[in-house]
Design a protein around this motif. Structure first.
Motif: not given
Length: 340
Positions: A261, A280, A282-285, A301, A303
């Motif tokens: 990521a 994809e 990184l998503k979120g904090e 975080r 997947p």
């Protein structure tokens, strides 16, 4: 030995089972909260190499650098310098080790005393750690070091506010080098600089490393920056090691989902290559280190997270040739991504 080593190089530094927490006061009536900044950190740094430490803001990178130098006292674990545990030394003995262990700070101007001239700033470690050196010799060493970092001799009596950010960082580098250290912790030394100036400072550090035989611990949140200077890279996430790998292997074949990521988050100048990305980012904090997720800290975080990721902390596994990864499912992920 705290981590698997390659065949070349002598370990100058060994970090074993390092842990650091901070007590966070919330109010007079409530019990302070505990923030876990580092936990179960193990690695070595060999003579002459550059170890890059990367991760998002708040993952514990700077805390780790300061624990190595004993600017912050760890709660548990060892920091071995040539076999000697720095955590057991008193202040006077540790003071003598400062000559070999130096730091370059993130904000060049904020790290310089505005009331001191450039010559005084660079000479300051010598006055503290080498009082046996005469004033004439100190000045001669300062001038030699200024030349080494690309500063003109006539700048010696100027003050920090008269310099640009890149020049100020050269002053900070000269100050760190003046005691002829064996190891320098570079704590995000280019993050506050323009991109063009970043390249100049990175090239300078590479040249100085060869000229003075330095060993570097290079801290950054930017994998594209670390790539140009690091022999090995340690990926840190929320106070734990996610992956430790030779630099070229991390960039061509990252094993941990977090490493993958981070690479995806790095900008690519070629639009066609950028559009061709299939994974994809990184998503979120980043979760709070006061209340980190159970098991694998990256699972909230990730997947690929499964039940085991919430139940068990993944061990730092030696997977091949000294590569270390802390992921329950890295083999399955690799098979899925490669179609194996």
């Amino acid at each position: 030995m705290s981590a698997v080593e390659m065949d070349t190089g002598i370990p100058l530094l060994e970090v074993e089972n390092l842990k650091k927490t901070f007590s966070i006061a919330t109010s007079l009536l409530r019990k302070p909260l505990t923030l876990t900044a580092l936990e179960d950190i193990n690695f070595t740094v060999r003579a002459g190499e550059t170890l890059g430490i990367v991760g998002e803001s708040g993952c514990g990178k700077s805390t780790l650098g300061r624990c190595i130098l004993q600017l912050i006292e760890p709660d548990e674990g060892k920091v071995l310098w040539l076999g000697e545990d720095l955590t057991k030394l008193g202040s006077e003995k540790m003071r003598k080790r400062r000559q070999d262990l130096q730091i370059i700070f993130q904000d060049p101007l904020a790290s310089l005393n505005p009331r001191m001239t450039v010559g005084e700033i660079i000479a300051d470690p010598l006055r503290t750690l080498r009082p046996d050196i005469s004033k004439t010799e100190r000045r001669a060493r300062v001038l030699r070091m200024m030349e080494a970092v690309g500063l003109l001799p006539e700048m010696i009596n100027r003050y920090p506010h008269e310099f640009s950010g890149g020049q100020a960082q050269r002053i900070g580098i000269a100050r760190a080098l003046i005691t002829e250290p064996k190891l320098i912790v570079c704590d995000e030394p280019v993050s506050a600089l323009d991109v063009s100036i970043q390249a100049q400072i990175l090239n300078l550090l590479s040249e100085l490393k060869e000229e003075f035989g330095l060993t570097l611990v290079f801290i950054s949140h930017d994998l594209s920056v670390v790539r140009h200077v690091s022999d090995r890279i340690l990926v840190l996430y929320l106070g734990r090691i996610a992956e430790l790998s030779p630099g070229h292997e991390l960039y061509t074949d990252p094993k941990h989902p977090y490493s993958q990521a981070l690479l995806l988050a790095a900008p690519i100048p070629d639009p066609k290559t950028a559009r061709a990305r299939t994974l994809e980012g990184l998503k979120g904090e980043v979760p709070s280190p006061i209340n980190p997720p159970s098991g694998c800290r990256f699972r909230t975080r990730c997947p690929y997270a499964k039940e085991i990721c919430a139940d068990q902390v993944p061990p730092l596994e030696d997977i091949e040739g000294g590569r270390l990864v802390a992921c329950h499912r890295w083999r399955e992920i690799e098979a899925e991504l490669t179609g194996g």
